[in-house]
Scaffold this active site. Structure first.
Site, PDB file in Angstrom:
ATOM      1  N   GLY A   1       0.819  -1.220   0.000  1.00  0.00           N
ATOM      2  CA  GLY A   1       0.000   0.000   0.000  1.00  0.00           C
ATOM      3  C   GLY A   1       0.847   1.261   0.000  1.00  0.00           C
TER       4      GLY A   1
ATOM      5  N   LYS B   1       8.346   0.606   5.371  1.00  0.00           N
ATOM      6  CA  LYS B   1       7.229   1.420   4.907  1.00  0.00           C
ATOM      7  C   LYS B   1       5.917   0.864   5.420  1.00  0.00           C
ATOM      8  CE  LYS B   1       4.514  -0.083   2.477  1.00  0.00           C
ATOM      9  NZ  LYS B   1       3.566  -0.831   1.646  1.00  0.00           N
ATOM     10  N   THR B   2       5.014   1.643   5.849  1.00  0.00           N
ATOM     11  CA  THR B   2       3.577   1.354   6.001  1.00  0.00           C
ATOM     12  C   THR B   2       2.924   2.395   6.900  1.00  0.00           C
ATOM     13  OG1 THR B   2       1.809  -0.141   6.672  1.00  0.00           O
ATOM     14  CG2 THR B   2       3.869  -0.413   7.877  1.00  0.00           C
TER      15      THR B   2
ATOM     16  N   LYS C   1     -25.687  17.517  16.730  1.00  0.00           N
ATOM     17  CA  LYS C   1     -26.792  16.621  16.378  1.00  0.00           C
ATOM     18  C   LYS C   1     -26.384  15.248  15.851  1.00  0.00           C
ATOM     19  CE  LYS C   1     -27.618  18.685  11.827  1.00  0.00           C
ATOM     20  NZ  LYS C   1     -28.556  19.268  10.922  1.00  0.00           N
ATOM     21  N   TYR C   2     -25.111  15.003  15.644  1.00  0.00           N
ATOM     22  CA  TYR C   2     -24.730  13.693  15.081  1.00  0.00           C
ATOM     23  C   TYR C   2     -23.715  12.967  15.950  1.00  0.00           C
ATOM     24  CZ  TYR C   2     -26.695  15.361  10.654  1.00  0.00           C
ATOM     25  OH  TYR C   2     -27.519  15.842   9.678  1.00  0.00           O
TER      26      TYR C   2
ATOM     27  N   ASP D   1       0.459   1.847   8.528  1.00  0.00           N
ATOM     28  CA  ASP D   1      -0.132   1.139   9.665  1.00  0.00           C
ATOM     29  C   ASP D   1       0.711   1.271  10.934  1.00  0.00           C
ATOM     30  OD1 ASP D   1      -1.809   0.362   7.667  1.00  0.00           O
ATOM     31  OD2 ASP D   1      -1.165  -1.725   7.612  1.00  0.00           O
TER      32      ASP D   1
ATOM     33  N   ARG E   1       1.042  -5.760  -4.964  1.00  0.00           N
ATOM     34  CA  ARG E   1       1.049  -6.659  -3.813  1.00  0.00           C
ATOM     35  C   ARG E   1       1.500  -8.084  -4.162  1.00  0.00           C
ATOM     36  NH1 ARG E   1      -0.676  -4.433   0.741  1.00  0.00           N
ATOM     37  NH2 ARG E   1      -2.181  -2.730   0.708  1.00  0.00           N
TER      38      ARG E   1
ATOM     39  N   ASP F   1       5.579  -7.943   5.543  1.00  0.00           N
ATOM     40  CA  ASP F   1       5.592  -9.073   4.613  1.00  0.00           C
ATOM     41  C   ASP F   1       6.630  -8.866   3.510  1.00  0.00           C
ATOM     42  OD1 ASP F   1       3.652 -10.739   5.756  1.00  0.00           O
ATOM     43  OD2 ASP F   1       2.034  -9.523   4.920  1.00  0.00           O
TER      44      ASP F   1
HETATM   45  P1  FBP Z   1       0.643  -2.051   3.602  1.00  0.00           P
HETATM   46  O1  FBP Z   1       0.539  -3.017   4.739  1.00  0.00           O
HETATM   47  O2  FBP Z   1       1.004  -2.686   2.337  1.00  0.00           O
HETATM   48  O3  FBP Z   1       1.521  -0.886   3.938  1.00  0.00           O
HETATM   49  O4  FBP Z   1      -0.802  -1.433   3.346  1.00  0.00           O
HETATM   50  C1  FBP Z   1      -1.457  -0.689   4.277  1.00  0.00           C
HETATM   51  C2  FBP Z   1      -2.923  -0.505   3.993  1.00  0.00           C
HETATM   52  O5  FBP Z   1      -3.169   0.861   3.729  1.00  0.00           O
HETATM   53  C3  FBP Z   1      -3.786  -1.005   5.148  1.00  0.00           C
HETATM   54  O6  FBP Z   1      -3.917  -0.028   6.151  1.00  0.00           O
HETATM   55  C4  FBP Z   1      -5.071  -1.345   4.458  1.00  0.00           C
HETATM   56  O7  FBP Z   1      -5.802  -2.324   5.175  1.00  0.00           O
HETATM   57  C5  FBP Z   1      -4.617  -1.886   3.139  1.00  0.00           C
HETATM   58  O8  FBP Z   1      -3.376  -1.252   2.866  1.00  0.00           O
HETATM   59  C6  FBP Z   1      -5.573  -1.617   2.022  1.00  0.00           C
HETATM   60  O9  FBP Z   1      -5.146  -2.285   0.892  1.00  0.00           O
HETATM   61  P2  FBP Z   1      -5.482  -1.876  -0.583  1.00  0.00           P
HETATM   62  O10 FBP Z   1      -4.628  -0.697  -0.925  1.00  0.00           O
HETATM   63  O11 FBP Z   1      -5.047  -3.072  -1.365  1.00  0.00           O
HETATM   64  O12 FBP Z   1      -6.934  -1.561  -0.647  1.00  0.00           O
END
Ligand code: FBP
Length: 554
Positions: A82, A203-204, A243-244, A206, A146, A177
């Site tokens: 991602g 990288k990520t 209100k939400y 997350d 991916r 991964d």
């Molecule tokens: P990576 O683990 O490859 O960095 O991806 C992160 C992420 O953005 C996650 O937070 C999310 O669940 C996933 O990719 C979404 O995947 P896609 O881009 O394939 O919809």
């Protein structure tokens, strides 16, 4: 000539900061070896699987007065998984270091992720290309993908492509991964004496590729700041209109680091943390109770509005759903041979067939879910076998269940408020933002440093830049053996060596901060409004790191 926005133009001119230890020039670096390393767990199994790359020392760089220009070399780079803000700067840092070391050096970018190196799809990166992408978000310079790089056949094809291009080093920019696969590839090349080095980069968005050695993965800083801006804006709207109830799902896959960091930046009324839900063995009904309590208590104070943050992976951490998903994965693995399912005419027929294939208690959980969630759970898994949690509307599931609970309470005379809900999902909004100054500097340093590791002939390392809460000049650059971060985990029914994913530690300082404040944030309106990422201006605003990093480092 392509039109650029004013910010695009300005960001192209930003000069990312490098740590002082890398500023003297890549040819003047000296390397210092630390202790030999061990994997975080399963040392025996990992050392046997990585006979050629296990146990290497950590390394750090410093500058000397002597210049050592090495013969020209060709390097390849891959963006994997991602998008995360700053990927372009990793490539720019790598390119600048490579050209500084020897102007004859060449950098090839493999197109569309790891599949590019298997299929031989690449471009040579030039000044013109690199200069158009400096300090920009996205991965569009060469694209990402991916594909898992893990089989003997793929490795052979990659070797062949590298031989044709005379490539002696590959930099893989990816998450846990992809870096696991970088370690496997490095080991394979060593075994075959192929003379091709592999270096990873963390990288990520997350934030789950971190450990004692890697303080944070790049992209987390910018993505969380982007989401925090949006959550802050919604909080102000909620506090104005009153209100939400806004249910906001935040990306981050399994780990809840993103939701936790955004909570610390914005102080919402309710923040769910998947790791806590699992540790406390909370059922879906318990999670609904937590939210409902906040709704009812606030309503008694005349506040029929609020903010709930939901981590993307929550559903997989609720014990009864986790068990059902694991059973469902086994069922779906064989579904193509199931004629009844393949011939089913309607979605409802499919749910019924799935229900009958599941173990009784899992069938009950599956049946209790709304149809929308049932069908989202049947969608294809990603190439790593994960449920695509970004495509499951957990926030809508929770809204439906809270609403049902409140209706019941109303009928029983236990609640008399109003509940108007709105659902949001923030994920893709933050993955390609212009990198914050922190990510721009960090990524550039990671890329520059990755080349330095290559130039010293290392392989099987991840580029590491540490001491990140200090000013960039004091960051420490070096390399960590990828095998050091590994343990054995069950994947597709088999134990495999993988880089250990970092989940939120519920006995750690970051979660503790939330825990100490969440009661107050639930009832009082303590909302913070972080505003947009600042790229210019005082360092206290423009260069600030995440609360997570600050709390962890303290
Ligand atoms: P990576 O683990 O490859 O960095 O991806 C992160 C992420 O953005 C996650 O937070 C999310 O669940 C996933 O990719 C979404 O995947 P896609 O881009 O394939 O919809």
């Amino acid at each position: 000539m392509k039109e650029l926005s004013p910010l695009q133009k300005e960001r192209l001119n930003y000069n990312p900061k490098l740590p002082a230890c890398l500023q003297g020039g890549v040819n003047k670096l000296v390397i210092t070896e630390g202790e030999k390393t061990q994997s975080v767990a399963n040392q025996k199994e990992i050392s046997e699987l990585f006979k050629n790359s296990y146990g290497m020392p950590t390394v750090t760089f410093s500058t000397s007065d002597n210049e050592d220009v090495k013969p020209a070399k060709n390097i390849g780079v891959i963006l994997s998984g991602g998008q995360a803000p700053g990927g372009h700067n990793v490539i720019a840092g790598l390119y600048d270091a490579l050209k500084q070391a020897n102007p004859e050096n060449k950098l090839y970018g493999f197109l569309g992720g790891p599949s590019g190196i298997i299929d031989g799809k690449y471009i040579e990166l030039t000044d013109e290309i690199i200069n158009a992408y400096r300090n920009t978000g996205g991965f569009d310079i060469i694209g990402s993908g991916r594909t898992k790089l893990e089989t003997e056949d793929q490795f052979k094809k990659a070797w062949n492509v590298c031989q044709n291009l005379n490539i002696t080093g590959i930099v893989i920019i990816g998450g846990d991964d992809s870096n696991t696969n970088a370690a496997l590839l490095a080991e394979w090349f060593l075994e075959k004496k192929a003379g091709i080095q592999v270096i990873g980069c963390p990288k990520t968005i997350d934030g789950d590729l971190k450990n004692e050695q890697i303080e944070i993965s790049f992209g987390f800083d910018t993505a969380t700041k982007t989401y925090a801006e949006l959550v802050g804006n919604i909080q102000r709207d909620a506090n104005s209109a009153k209100k939400y109830w806004h249910f906001i799902k935040l990306m981050g896959r399994s780990a809840s680091h993103v939701a936790l960091e955004v909570a610390l930046q914005t102080h919402p009324n309710v923040t769910l943390i998947s790791e806590e839900v699992e540790a406390k063995q909370m059922s879906l009904a318990d999670v609904v109770t937590t939210i409902t309590k906040a709704v009812v208590n606030r309503s008694e104070m005349g506040k029929n509005f609020g903010i709930v943050l939901v981590p993307e992976g929550l559903i997989e951490f609720i014990p009864e759903i986790k068990s059902m998903i694991s059973n469902l994965n086994d069922v779906l693995a064989l579904i193509e041979d199931d004629a009844d399912y393949m011939n089913a005419q309607t979605e409802v027929e499919k749910y019924e067939i799935i229900k009958n294939r599941l173990e009784p208690q899992n069938a009950e959980v599956y049946s209790s879910l709304p149809n929308m969630i049932k069908s989202q759970l049947l969608m294809d898994r990603d190439p790593h076998g994960n449920v695509q949690v970004s495509r499951i509307d957990t926030e809508k599931l929770l809204i439906a269940m809270v609403r049902e609970r409140l209706t019941k309470m109303k009928e029983e005379g236990r609640y008399n408020g109003k509940f108007s809900d709105l659902a949001h999902f923030f994920g893709y909004e933050g993955r390609c933002a212009f990198p914050s100054n922190f990510d721009a500097d960090y990524c550039y340093s990671l890329g520059f440093n990755a080349f330095a590791l290559m130039n010293f002939g290392l392989t099987g390392y991840i580029s590491s830049v540490r001491n990140l809460t200090a000013p960039a000049k004091d960051w420490v650059a070096g390399g960590i053996p990828l095998t050091m971060m590994m343990n054995m985990e069950k994947r597709h029914g088999e134990f495999k060596p993988v880089i250990k994913k970092a989940l939120v530690e519920i006995d750690g300082p970051v979660f503790k901060y939330l825990q100490d404040h969440r009661e107050e944030w639930a009832m009082e309106d303590c909302y913070l409004f972080p505003g947009a990422i600042q790229y210019f201006g005082p360092s206290e605003v423009a260069d600030i790191t995440t609360r997570t990093l600050q709390l962890e480092k303290n």
